[in-house]
Scaffold this motif. Sequence first.
Motif, mmCIF file in Angstrom:
data_model
loop_
_atom_site.group_PDB
_atom_site.id
_atom_site.type_symbol
_atom_site.label_atom_id
_atom_site.label_comp_id
_atom_site.label_asym_id
_atom_site.label_seq_id
_atom_site.Cartn_x
_atom_site.Cartn_y
_atom_site.Cartn_z
ATOM 1 N N PHE A 29 -44.010 30.754 -77.349
ATOM 2 C CA PHE A 29 -42.854 31.389 -77.743
ATOM 3 C C PHE A 29 -42.046 32.237 -76.774
ATOM 4 O O PHE A 29 -42.588 32.921 -75.995
ATOM 5 C CB PHE A 29 -43.017 32.143 -78.981
ATOM 6 C CG PHE A 29 -43.920 31.670 -80.214
ATOM 7 C CD1 PHE A 29 -43.359 30.439 -80.241
ATOM 8 C CD2 PHE A 29 -44.705 32.126 -80.885
ATOM 9 C CE1 PHE A 29 -44.103 29.650 -81.582
ATOM 10 C CE2 PHE A 29 -45.249 31.405 -81.911
ATOM 11 C CZ PHE A 29 -44.837 30.113 -82.218
ATOM 12 N N LEU A 30 -40.846 32.025 -76.765
ATOM 13 C CA LEU A 30 -39.801 32.995 -75.910
ATOM 14 C C LEU A 30 -39.098 34.063 -76.905
ATOM 15 O O LEU A 30 -38.793 33.916 -77.976
ATOM 16 C CB LEU A 30 -38.799 32.167 -75.577
ATOM 17 C CG LEU A 30 -39.035 30.909 -74.478
ATOM 18 C CD1 LEU A 30 -37.772 30.196 -74.197
ATOM 19 C CD2 LEU A 30 -39.321 31.747 -72.995
ATOM 20 N N PRO A 56 -38.321 24.968 -83.258
ATOM 21 C CA PRO A 56 -37.822 26.175 -83.244
ATOM 22 C C PRO A 56 -38.758 27.318 -83.335
ATOM 23 O O PRO A 56 -38.699 28.432 -83.022
ATOM 24 C CB PRO A 56 -36.785 26.220 -84.567
ATOM 25 C CG PRO A 56 -37.455 25.186 -85.529
ATOM 26 C CD PRO A 56 -37.987 24.365 -84.546
ATOM 27 N N GLY A 102 -41.011 18.685 -90.351
ATOM 28 C CA GLY A 102 -41.478 17.435 -90.184
ATOM 29 C C GLY A 102 -41.667 17.345 -88.531
ATOM 30 O O GLY A 102 -41.739 18.210 -87.843
ATOM 31 N N LEU A 123 -39.371 22.635 -75.686
ATOM 32 C CA LEU A 123 -40.186 21.588 -76.145
ATOM 33 C C LEU A 123 -41.552 21.942 -76.113
ATOM 34 O O LEU A 123 -42.311 22.256 -75.139
ATOM 35 C CB LEU A 123 -39.996 20.347 -75.295
ATOM 36 C CG LEU A 123 -38.736 19.577 -75.568
ATOM 37 C CD1 LEU A 123 -38.737 18.357 -74.579
ATOM 38 C CD2 LEU A 123 -38.337 19.166 -77.018
ATOM 39 N N PRO A 124 -42.375 21.327 -77.135
ATOM 40 C CA PRO A 124 -43.906 21.387 -77.227
ATOM 41 C C PRO A 124 -44.295 20.463 -75.972
ATOM 42 O O PRO A 124 -43.983 19.441 -76.112
ATOM 43 C CB PRO A 124 -44.459 21.053 -78.568
ATOM 44 C CG PRO A 124 -43.188 20.116 -79.005
ATOM 45 C CD PRO A 124 -41.795 20.886 -78.492
ATOM 46 N N VAL A 127 -45.740 16.910 -76.534
ATOM 47 C CA VAL A 127 -45.204 15.673 -77.030
ATOM 48 C C VAL A 127 -43.752 15.520 -76.112
ATOM 49 O O VAL A 127 -42.842 14.861 -76.453
ATOM 50 C CB VAL A 127 -44.895 15.751 -78.291
ATOM 51 C CG1 VAL A 127 -46.150 15.336 -79.158
ATOM 52 C CG2 VAL A 127 -44.061 16.939 -78.882
#
Length: 293
Positions: A29-30, A56, A102, A123-124, A127
């Motif tokens: 997280f930022l 998010p 989702g 982005l994670p 993925v």
Amino acid sequence: MTDEPVLPPLREVIAQHGLAARKSLGQNFLLDINLTRRIARSSGTLAGVTVVEIGPGPGGLTRALLLEGAGKVIAVEKDERCIAALEELGSVFPGQLEIISGDATKLDLSTRIEGPARIVANLPYNVSTVLLVGWLGAESWPPWWDSLTLMFQREVAERIVAAPHSKVYGRLSILSQWRSEPRILFDVDRRAFTPPPKITSSVVHIVPQPTPAGIRFKDLERVTAAAFGQRRKMLRSSLKSLTPEPEALLSAAGIDPTSRAEDVPVEGFLALTRAFSEASSEPGPPDRDRGSR
Ligand code: SAM
């Protein structure tokens, strides 16, 4: 200028909602609002713009996008633990935050977005390239998104923008550059994240360009997979996984059969893909798929 809403510190939001970061979801997280606002602004002026944000989390970048004036943020989050925290943020910006609970890799966002939109996301990492290739390979072009402003691990960002003759030039470079213009905007130190990942990250900005004629994306994916699957071999050898007659294909594309994948520029791969599509029996894409801007 109107006063900005006062928001609770993100650390409090994370503690209140029990959002301990999960590695399996690529959660880093930022928390620094100056940094998230810088990322938000790096996508361009946000006033009135619709932004799609993937992942998010507790809402650090989301609040930055809204504070920077985004007209609407559509946020897709897989981790259900984050939804209540995001709803609280949405109550401060009524009608401006739509939360989709989702998996972004399974959703066709193009059907949900009306009008122009930008994608902005931290982005994670697990993925990130799947999502990127999905956006870059959109069937309809120009795509539903106007630009992508995305945080990647630095080494992925370098692969995206790499030029031929470089060790990191590969499939991702070609899929990212054949009808888009990617550039690295700035790096973000690993210590800016909670928890810190092992390496530096970079923000990449990608703007769509006109589609080159006669290219079927699936074929470009196949050709680049074969060529870079054995990147140290000469193309006349590595393309054997694609076709029994690689030399004919290379000759039709005007490429020296002894060259290696990393020495062939994007245009060379486009010529190779056209030759491959022509040699395989199916017809190329119809004209209506060749949108340009
Ligand atoms: N945007 C937040 C920030 O900058 O602090 C969090 C970014 S964190 C690197 C990635 C986020 O993506 C996490 O919130 C995670 O739960 C979410 N995520 C992971 N896989 C996802 C997927 N397949 N679809 C949607 N969100 C996903």
